[in-house]
Write a protein that holds these residues in place. Structure first.
Motif, PDB file in Angstrom:
ATOM      1  N   ASN A 115       0.864  -1.177   0.000  1.00  0.00           N
ATOM      2  CA  ASN A 115       0.000   0.000   0.000  1.00  0.00           C
ATOM      3  C   ASN A 115       0.899   1.224   0.000  1.00  0.00           C
ATOM      4  O   ASN A 115       1.704   1.388   0.913  1.00  0.00           O
ATOM      5  N   GLN A 116       0.784   2.051  -0.998  1.00  0.00           N
ATOM      6  CA  GLN A 116       1.596   3.263  -1.123  1.00  0.00           C
ATOM      7  C   GLN A 116       3.076   2.985  -0.891  1.00  0.00           C
ATOM      8  O   GLN A 116       3.754   3.685  -0.154  1.00  0.00           O
ATOM      9  N   GLY A 117       3.540   1.913  -1.531  1.00  0.00           N
ATOM     10  CA  GLY A 117       4.960   1.609  -1.471  1.00  0.00           C
ATOM     11  C   GLY A 117       5.429   0.941  -0.200  1.00  0.00           C
ATOM     12  O   GLY A 117       6.622   0.678  -0.034  1.00  0.00           O
ATOM     13  N   GLN A 118       4.512   0.655   0.719  1.00  0.00           N
ATOM     14  CA  GLN A 118       4.901   0.030   1.980  1.00  0.00           C
ATOM     15  C   GLN A 118       4.285  -1.368   2.089  1.00  0.00           C
ATOM     16  O   GLN A 118       3.254  -1.638   1.491  1.00  0.00           O
ATOM     17  N   THR A 119       4.910  -2.209   2.919  1.00  0.00           N
ATOM     18  CA  THR A 119       4.379  -3.541   3.150  1.00  0.00           C
ATOM     19  C   THR A 119       3.175  -3.496   4.092  1.00  0.00           C
ATOM     20  O   THR A 119       3.258  -2.910   5.167  1.00  0.00           O
ATOM     21  N   GLU A 120       2.067  -4.116   3.668  1.00  0.00           N
ATOM     22  CA  GLU A 120       0.895  -4.227   4.540  1.00  0.00           C
ATOM     23  C   GLU A 120       0.816  -5.617   5.153  1.00  0.00           C
ATOM     24  O   GLU A 120       0.386  -5.781   6.287  1.00  0.00           O
ATOM     25  N   ALA A 121       1.171  -6.613   4.385  1.00  0.00           N
ATOM     26  CA  ALA A 121       1.121  -7.990   4.881  1.00  0.00           C
ATOM     27  C   ALA A 121       2.072  -8.840   4.054  1.00  0.00           C
ATOM     28  O   ALA A 121       2.278  -8.582   2.868  1.00  0.00           O
ATOM     29  N   LEU A 122       2.653  -9.845   4.700  1.00  0.00           N
ATOM     30  CA  LEU A 122       3.560 -10.755   4.015  1.00  0.00           C
ATOM     31  C   LEU A 122       3.384 -12.127   4.641  1.00  0.00           C
ATOM     32  O   LEU A 122       3.469 -12.260   5.863  1.00  0.00           O
ATOM     33  N   GLY A 123       3.085 -13.132   3.813  1.00  0.00           N
ATOM     34  CA  GLY A 123       2.921 -14.474   4.372  1.00  0.00           C
ATOM     35  C   GLY A 123       2.099 -15.378   3.488  1.00  0.00           C
ATOM     36  O   GLY A 123       1.998 -15.142   2.284  1.00  0.00           O
ATOM     37  N   TYR A 124       1.518 -16.435   4.093  1.00  0.00           N
ATOM     38  CA  TYR A 124       0.690 -17.369   3.343  1.00  0.00           C
ATOM     39  C   TYR A 124      -0.711 -16.790   3.168  1.00  0.00           C
ATOM     40  O   TYR A 124      -1.260 -16.233   4.117  1.00  0.00           O
ATOM     41  N   ILE A 138      -3.240 -14.877   5.983  1.00  0.00           N
ATOM     42  CA  ILE A 138      -3.593 -13.459   5.837  1.00  0.00           C
ATOM     43  C   ILE A 138      -5.097 -13.285   5.645  1.00  0.00           C
ATOM     44  O   ILE A 138      -5.719 -12.408   6.232  1.00  0.00           O
ATOM     45  N   TYR A 139      -5.716 -14.161   4.856  1.00  0.00           N
ATOM     46  CA  TYR A 139      -7.140 -14.005   4.548  1.00  0.00           C
ATOM     47  C   TYR A 139      -8.015 -14.389   5.746  1.00  0.00           C
ATOM     48  O   TYR A 139      -9.111 -13.880   5.908  1.00  0.00           O
ATOM     49  N   VAL A 189      -6.090  -4.574   4.002  1.00  0.00           N
ATOM     50  CA  VAL A 189      -6.245  -5.945   3.505  1.00  0.00           C
ATOM     51  C   VAL A 189      -7.731  -6.305   3.461  1.00  0.00           C
ATOM     52  O   VAL A 189      -8.227  -6.889   2.498  1.00  0.00           O
ATOM     53  N   LYS A 190      -8.456  -5.921   4.511  1.00  0.00           N
ATOM     54  CA  LYS A 190      -9.894  -6.162   4.559  1.00  0.00           C
ATOM     55  C   LYS A 190     -10.582  -5.519   3.353  1.00  0.00           C
ATOM     56  O   LYS A 190     -11.452  -6.094   2.720  1.00  0.00           O
ATOM     57  N   ARG A 191     -10.157  -4.283   3.071  1.00  0.00           N
ATOM     58  CA  ARG A 191     -10.776  -3.535   1.983  1.00  0.00           C
ATOM     59  C   ARG A 191     -10.539  -4.238   0.637  1.00  0.00           C
ATOM     60  O   ARG A 191     -11.445  -4.353  -0.188  1.00  0.00           O
ATOM     61  N   MET A 233     -10.066  -7.397   0.266  1.00  0.00           N
ATOM     62  CA  MET A 233     -10.850  -8.637   0.259  1.00  0.00           C
ATOM     63  C   MET A 233     -12.325  -8.345  -0.017  1.00  0.00           C
ATOM     64  O   MET A 233     -12.981  -9.057  -0.773  1.00  0.00           O
ATOM     65  N   GLU A 234     -12.826  -7.281   0.613  1.00  0.00           N
ATOM     66  CA  GLU A 234     -14.249  -6.960   0.453  1.00  0.00           C
ATOM     67  C   GLU A 234     -14.582  -6.468  -0.952  1.00  0.00           C
ATOM     68  O   GLU A 234     -15.740  -6.481  -1.365  1.00  0.00           O
ATOM     69  N   ALA A 235     -13.565  -6.051  -1.660  1.00  0.00           N
ATOM     70  CA  ALA A 235     -13.806  -5.533  -3.009  1.00  0.00           C
ATOM     71  C   ALA A 235     -14.032  -6.651  -4.028  1.00  0.00           C
ATOM     72  O   ALA A 235     -14.487  -6.395  -5.135  1.00  0.00           O
ATOM     73  N   ILE A 236     -13.712  -7.898  -3.653  1.00  0.00           N
ATOM     74  CA  ILE A 236     -13.903  -9.001  -4.605  1.00  0.00           C
ATOM     75  C   ILE A 236     -15.408  -9.187  -4.806  1.00  0.00           C
ATOM     76  O   ILE A 236     -16.131  -9.473  -3.862  1.00  0.00           O
ATOM     77  N   PRO A 237     -15.903  -9.012  -6.028  1.00  0.00           N
ATOM     78  CA  PRO A 237     -17.350  -9.098  -6.234  1.00  0.00           C
ATOM     79  C   PRO A 237     -17.852 -10.530  -6.095  1.00  0.00           C
ATOM     80  O   PRO A 237     -17.135 -11.476  -6.410  1.00  0.00           O
ATOM     81  N   GLY A 238     -19.071 -10.660  -5.584  1.00  0.00           N
ATOM     82  CA  GLY A 238     -19.728 -11.959  -5.548  1.00  0.00           C
ATOM     83  C   GLY A 238     -19.248 -12.875  -4.434  1.00  0.00           C
ATOM     84  O   GLY A 238     -19.619 -14.039  -4.390  1.00  0.00           O
ATOM     85  N   GLU A 239     -18.413 -12.379  -3.523  1.00  0.00           N
ATOM     86  CA  GLU A 239     -17.929 -13.256  -2.437  1.00  0.00           C
ATOM     87  C   GLU A 239     -18.879 -13.222  -1.256  1.00  0.00           C
ATOM     88  O   GLU A 239     -19.476 -12.214  -0.963  1.00  0.00           O
TER      89      GLU A 239
END
Lengths: 232, 310
Positions: free
Chosen positions: A200-209, A213-214, A222-224, A226-232
């Motif tokens: 996010n803006q050149g910085q690490t937000e999350a790193l891993g499996y 993370i999910y 990260v939540k945002r 994930m929530e943007a995926i349509p139909g989930e």
């Protein structure tokens, strides 16, 4: 991009996710030395790529290949697609002569699910999904070890996307390729990647499996995503 | 519910040197007032051609409407296909507006964003430039563009893809249309930007009682915004129903393929199911990768000697 660190293991698919402008494309381009880094090191198989002269980097330019998002602008409209695949082999002096290179190009077309008689055709005769297959064939022509896929399926129909994802998985199996898979879509990342980095803006937000993370997205960002995926 | 749009037995053919192709094959559909109807299908399924035929924007030749009628009830019933050019011009952009997939190519790069909207307003309404400008700024606020005055004066290349699509939506809304046709309006956008655009379109619809025809290749996107959906395959409507029904109990193998080929945050499959898989075998299923198999692969990757031969 600011102070980002991670490793990619051989044979794995490493995901790089985030919104437009988060720095993920820059990161991919920096690894392939299409963009210069201001600070930091990129180690590839024990070599600091940034420190190499252009000449010493040449073998790595072959080993590390990039496939871009836009299948319409990444192929020269005036060049037959067969020649487009032969060209990098000429530049890097692969195979004995042009005849051998042409044979190899035809083999590559078949490897990515196209046909030998497509060799003479031009990019405009192909659909978006087929063009991405052509770009993959061109990247494979130099027998790379490491493929950077920059939003490679983002412009494709979901149904075509599925077939290209399958192709990438098959090729990894067949050639033992390592992927850096860049995408803004966390569902595609989930399907493809062993591990991922979210930026996010050149910085690490999350790193891993992805499964970790999910399951428990600590960060709002990260939540945002994930929530943007349509139909989930 | 009152019907707003009815398409009856529409067939469209394209003539070329290589022969005649039927792009749309005797389709019928209807849209109620205030309803959002989705049309889903792959590239080449005929969904965009259908949309363009409603606006009478298909170039003829090569396109030829072979049969059918498109009835628009607003309030008196008109057959859009038989209206004279003058008649359709009054409808197009005013009663029926359209937004396209590529906001980059839909806006003229050499004119400021604001002027492209005022032009559309002045084309259909008798207003002064000052009034049109005031209306445009209001519309920019309504579609939640940050700093409307700046966007008004900006050229398309100076704003982001999502902002361009908002300008297009503002332009489409400028004459208070009763029907908005959205042809893949979010396809070129990031998922997060896509979500904000879908939220905006949902809001506008609720505020103004607009009816919408929403075209996409992605059932996920359709499910976010539509009430009902028709599935197009090779120019025909193969299935139709509520979004819920199409997603949960798709009947046609093609629809099953479209539902299944979408990756999910929840699972990883050994192989992505594709549409041809389902056309061959309607009961097709792809195996889920188990957590044990995932760990096994991760271990292998973290142990270079075992994997790497380069």
């Amino acid at each position: 991009m600011n102070d980002v660190s991670f490793d990619i293991f051989p044979g794995e698919t490493f995901g790089l996710a985030g919104e437009s402008g988060c720095g993920k494309t820059t990161l991919g381009r920096t690894i392939a030395r299409l963009t210069e880094a201001h600070a930091g090191e990129i180690w590839y198989k024990g070599v600091d790529l940034q420190k190499l002269s252009e000449e010493a980097f040449l073998p790595y330019r072959r080993e590390i290949q990039v496939v871009f998002q836009d299948p319409y602008s990444s192929l020269n409209p005036r060049m037959g697609i067969g020649e487009a695949i032969v060209e990098p082999m000429q530049v890097h002096k692969f195979h004995e002569n042009d005849r051998a290179r042409r044979e190899k190009a035809i083999e590559l077309l078949e490897t990515v699910g196209l046909q030998a008689d497509h060799f003479q055709r031009y990019p405009h005769e192909f659909s978006g999904g087929q063009r991405q297959r052509i770009c993959v064939a061109r990247a494979l022509a130099l027998q790379p070890r490491f493929l950077i896929c920059d939003e490679m399926v983002s412009a494709l129909d979901v149904s075509v996307q599925a077939t290209v994802l399958n192709l990438l998985m098959d090729l990894q199996e067949k050639f033992g390729l390592t992927y850096l898979f860049i995408s803004h879509d966390l569902s595609v990342i989930k399907q493809m990647c062993d591990r991922l980095l979210i930026m996010n803006q050149g910085q690490t937000e999350a790193l891993g499996y992805p499964e970790d993370i999910y399951k428990n997205p600590e960060r709002e960002y990260v939540k945002r995503l994930m929530e943007a995926i349509p139909g989930e | 519910m009152k019907k707003l749009l009815e398409i009856n037995n529409l067939s469209i053919e394209f003539n070329s040197d290589r022969g005649t192709t039927r792009a749309v094959d005797t389709i019928s559909l209807s849209l109620d007032k205030g309803e959002t109807l989705g049309i889903v299908g792959e590239s080449g399924s005929g969904k965009s051609v259908t949309a363009l035929s409603i606006m009478r924007l298909l170039p003829s030749p090569p396109a030829k409407i072979v049969s059918g009628e498109i009835l628009f009830h607003q309030p008196e019933t008109l057959n859009l296909l038989s209206l004279p050019e003058k008649g359709i011009e009054r409808i197009r952009g005013a009663e029926i507006a359209m937004i396209f997939q590529e906001p980059m190519t839909s806006l003229n790069p050499v004119f400021r964003c604001g002027h492209q909207v005022t032009e559309a307003i002045q084309l259909h309404q008798k207003t002064s430039f000052a009034e049109a400008k005031a209306l445009t700024l209001k519309l920019f606020e309504r579609v939640k563009l940050p700093d409307p005055t700046r966007i008004f004066n900006a050229y398309p290349h100076q704003i982001s893809g999502g902002q361009k699509q908002r300008v297009m939506i503002a332009m489409a809304m400028s004459c208070n249309p009763s029907l908005l046709i959205a042809d893949e309006p979010t396809t070129a956008l990031d998922v997060t930007v896509q979500k904000t655009i879908l939220d905006l379109m949902r809001e506008l619809k609720e505020e103004s009682g607009l009816s919408m025809l929403f075209i996409s290749h992605d059932l996920g996107v359709i499910s976010e915004i539509c009430d009902r959906v028709v599935v197009m395959f090779q120019g025909k409507i193969v299935e139709e129903g509520s979004v819920e029904k199409i997603l949960r109990q798709p009947e046609h193998p093609y629809t099953r393929g479209l539902v299944a080929c979408r990756p999910s945050l929840k699972r990883k499959l050994w192989r992505m199911p594709t549409v041809p898989d389902f056309l061959e075998n309607a009961q097709f299923e792809s195996r889920v990768v188990t957590p044990a198999e995932t760990q096994n692969r991760q271990k292998k990757a973290a142990n270079p000697g075992a994997h790497f031969t380069g």
